[in-house]
Each structure stands twice: as structure tokens, then as C-alpha cells.
Scaffold this motif. Sequence first.
Motif, mmCIF file in Angstrom:
data_model
loop_
_atom_site.group_PDB
_atom_site.id
_atom_site.type_symbol
_atom_site.label_atom_id
_atom_site.label_comp_id
_atom_site.label_asym_id
_atom_site.label_seq_id
_atom_site.Cartn_x
_atom_site.Cartn_y
_atom_site.Cartn_z
ATOM 1 N N HIS A 1 37.409 43.393 40.043
ATOM 2 C CA HIS A 1 38.063 43.629 38.758
ATOM 3 C C HIS A 1 37.187 43.184 37.590
ATOM 4 C CE1 HIS A 1 41.322 44.248 41.568
ATOM 5 N NE2 HIS A 1 41.817 45.054 40.647
ATOM 6 N N VAL B 1 34.901 40.765 37.139
ATOM 7 C CA VAL B 1 34.461 39.401 36.823
ATOM 8 C C VAL B 1 33.052 39.167 37.366
ATOM 9 C CG1 VAL B 1 34.845 36.949 37.301
ATOM 10 C CG2 VAL B 1 36.777 38.435 36.731
ATOM 11 N N PHE C 1 28.568 35.756 41.099
ATOM 12 C CA PHE C 1 29.292 34.527 40.763
ATOM 13 C C PHE C 1 29.890 33.968 42.047
ATOM 14 C CE2 PHE C 1 33.753 35.452 41.476
ATOM 15 C CZ PHE C 1 33.703 36.825 41.659
ATOM 16 N N SER C 2 30.404 32.768 41.924
ATOM 17 C CA SER C 2 31.216 32.208 43.011
ATOM 18 C C SER C 2 32.307 31.350 42.396
ATOM 19 C CB SER C 2 30.347 31.365 43.956
ATOM 20 O OG SER C 2 29.729 30.318 43.237
ATOM 21 N N LEU C 3 33.340 31.107 43.157
ATOM 22 C CA LEU C 3 34.323 30.113 42.746
ATOM 23 C C LEU C 3 33.653 28.748 42.813
ATOM 24 C CD1 LEU C 3 37.804 30.797 44.393
ATOM 25 C CD2 LEU C 3 37.084 31.177 42.029
ATOM 26 N N VAL D 1 39.577 35.950 49.571
ATOM 27 C CA VAL D 1 40.281 37.149 49.085
ATOM 28 C C VAL D 1 40.270 37.171 47.553
ATOM 29 C CG1 VAL D 1 42.518 38.327 48.974
ATOM 30 C CG2 VAL D 1 41.775 37.265 51.125
ATOM 31 N N LEU D 2 40.530 36.016 46.961
ATOM 32 C CA LEU D 2 40.556 35.908 45.504
ATOM 33 C C LEU D 2 39.184 36.235 44.899
ATOM 34 C CD1 LEU D 2 41.858 35.041 42.826
ATOM 35 C CD2 LEU D 2 41.447 32.658 43.463
ATOM 36 N N ALA E 1 40.938 31.998 49.205
ATOM 37 C CA ALA E 1 39.970 31.925 48.100
ATOM 38 C C ALA E 1 38.880 32.980 48.281
ATOM 39 C CB ALA E 1 39.366 30.526 48.016
ATOM 40 N N GLY F 1 38.753 39.824 44.961
ATOM 41 C CA GLY F 1 39.596 40.438 43.931
ATOM 42 C C GLY F 1 38.967 40.333 42.549
ATOM 43 N N LEU F 2 38.438 39.172 42.228
ATOM 44 C CA LEU F 2 37.787 38.974 40.937
ATOM 45 C C LEU F 2 36.592 39.920 40.793
ATOM 46 C CD1 LEU F 2 37.872 35.071 40.963
ATOM 47 C CD2 LEU F 2 39.102 36.507 39.324
#
Lengths: 207, 207
Positions: free
Chosen positions: B191, B193, B198-200, B183-184, B181, B187-188
Motif C-alpha cells: 500500500h 509505504v 523498509f522494515s518494521l 503480514v503487516l 507482523a 500489507g504496508l
Amino acid sequence: MSSVSIIGTGNMARTIGTLAVAGGNTVEVMGRDHAKSADLAKSLGGGTTTGEWGAVPAGDIVIVALLFDGVVPTVAHYGDALAGKVIVDISNPFNATFDGLAHREVTSIAQEVAKVAPAGADVVKGFNTVFRHVLENGRPDIFIAGDDARAKAAVEAFVKSLGMRPMDAGGLKMAHWLEGAGVLTMGLARHGVGGWDFSLGVTELRA
Amino acid sequence: MSSVSIIGTGNMARTIGTLAVAGGNTVEVMGRDHAKSADLAKSLGGGTTTGEWGAVPAGDIVIVALLFDGVVPTVAHYGDALAGKVIVDISNPFNATFDGLAHREVTSIAQEVAKVAPAGADVVKGFNTVFRHVLENGRPDIFIAGDDARAKAAVEAFVKSLGMRPMDAGGLKMAHWLEGAGVLTMGLARHGVGGWDFSLGVTELRA
């Protein structure tokens, strides 16, 4: 407006089909069983058509709505019928205990699909981090990954037509970590987070 | 109120220390360089103390705030000094291109820490999915994973003292997917986002 073909007639096919029609998109259903396709198409309404299993899809975007172990064989079976299409893999290859992936290699169903897809087709991973009932009843963020910018733009437009936010995670190799985010979502739900009525989303910085 | 020792004197040590003091917790700083520890402790205020590198930490919760490749060797170096402690691994073992993990096996720094931790110590993964400036300026959700319920409860209480929501993803093996997560999230951000701000997070179902 997008033109979408959905391979499959199960719950996810129904949910995405329902959302797609509501979003003003053109929808085709392609099931192995023609009677099931016809039933689902009728149920979806909005001029939804049916297509033969393995034929050239009517839609520019082809969403494979099958259990994960059926995705790669089905794309291989379609073969050149998918040339030029944007193939969307929505699957979650959970292991038997739902706390890891079925593949131990650093790959994804989406990357394996890309290996068997015909020339000119592009693969995008998406929709896999969301429980079906949340997709159906909410407006969850839709994480996507893919190597081709135009294919991703097409999927992003489709996601927006559903009233949801597309979130670009990067190239197709990121599909592995999106599948991991599916595992993570399952883990959270099984440990008391959100009573299953939640999704992973992008939270803007808030004080 | 928690009693926390932070191993490290870098940016993450400073950020978590600042939040911990603001949350009314007791904080100890343990750096390799005693002068840096003293500087950070003074800067954090709130009665923050310093401890010697490798000594028994004063805190019940020991947060290892080091670059990922220093975490396992440091826990091994501390050895029995960490007996009975809750060890928190916050690291992100990114590969050189920041689009995957440095380990290709299905493991995590947290799981590797557990292998070298002394008997009676428990390991919890947490905080790794959040950019430092978001942690500093926002109230991001904090995903955690660990095998021991009491250790996780201790970390959850600490997270709540910071005004943030702890989100339990499951056992320690889920630390691999929390690293994913991370890494994700990277990635966001790369690209487009959320402009990095922000955060997940966990998004409740919304109509």
C-alpha cells in the motif's frame, strides 16, 4: 484542517484532543457525562465544543476513544447518527494477560464496528499501536487500515496535521494484524525493549 | 562468535549465510541436494562447511531456511539429531493472497516446530519480519520470540554479530504475532509505504 468528534472523556480522548487542537483541527467532545465533556472541552481550548452522547457528531471524523469493550455497543447506540462519518477505532482488545487478543477469531474491533455502523459510514483502524505517553510526547508512526480510500485519506490528513506519518497497512481486515501489532508492542515493552519509550515504526533501509 | 548450521540452500540461506560469515561466525550448510550445499558453502567462503541432510548439525544454532510448509516436516525428519540445539524458525506462513496467515488458529510455525522438536531443543522465532533484500543491504531490527532464555540469548548474540539489534517480544506464543507482523509488513509494502525498502523497527520516543 479536519473536523473531529471524539467520543469519550478519558486519557486517550484528552491526548488525541490535545494533539488535534494543536494541529489546528476543529474538535468536539462527546462524553456520557456532560460535565466531564465540558471540563475536557474547556481544558482542550481552541474553541472545542461539546456534543450530546448519541447525537449527530459535528465532526466528519469520529474517533471512538473508549475501552475496547465499549466501542461496538457505543457505535451501535449512535446508529444512524454516524451515517456518512469516518469512524476511527483506536482500541486494543488485549486479553487478561496482555499477551494476546480478547477475541480468538481472526477479526478486530474495527471489523466488528463495521458490522454495526450505519450505511454510508466508513471505519478506519488507527493509533492503537502507540502507548499514550509516546503519542503525547513523540512523533510516532500511525498505522492505519480501512476499506474506503476517501475515509483513509481523511484520516491520513488528520494524522499529518499532528505532525505524524500515516502508514497505510491495507484493507480493514488488516486491523486484526494492527491489533496484533499492539500485542507485539506490549510484548516488547514487557521484555526490556525501549524502556516503554518507543513505538513500532517504519524504518527505511539503512546501510 | 556463534556456530551456525543453516538448513536449506535457497535465497534466505544464502543471505543469512553471507551475513553470518561476515559477522565472524562458523557456518555449516545442510541442503537436501549435496551439490547445491557445496556450491553455496564455496560461495559463502570463510571456511563454511557442508553437512548431510538429517545428520547432527555442527552448529549450536540451527536456522531452518525453508519455505514455511517445509519447516515442521524437516524438523520432524531431523528428529533427535536436533537434541540440544537452538532451532530458529524464520518462516512466513502467508496465505494465498498474502494478507493473512495460512493457519487460522492462534499458532505459528515456530510453535508447531516446538511440538515436533526433540527433548532439549529450544525454538526461537526470528528474522521473519524483514524482506530479504532489506536484511541483505540494511541493518533492520530483528524481532525474536522464544520460551528459553538461554536459547534467546544465543540468538541475540548471533543477531548482534550481524550488526543488528535483537528485539525480544516475549515467549514463543508471541511468534504468532511476529508472523502477523510479517503480514503487516507485506500489507504496508503493498500500500505504498517505503517503496519496499523498509522494515518494521523500534523507534525510540522522539520529540
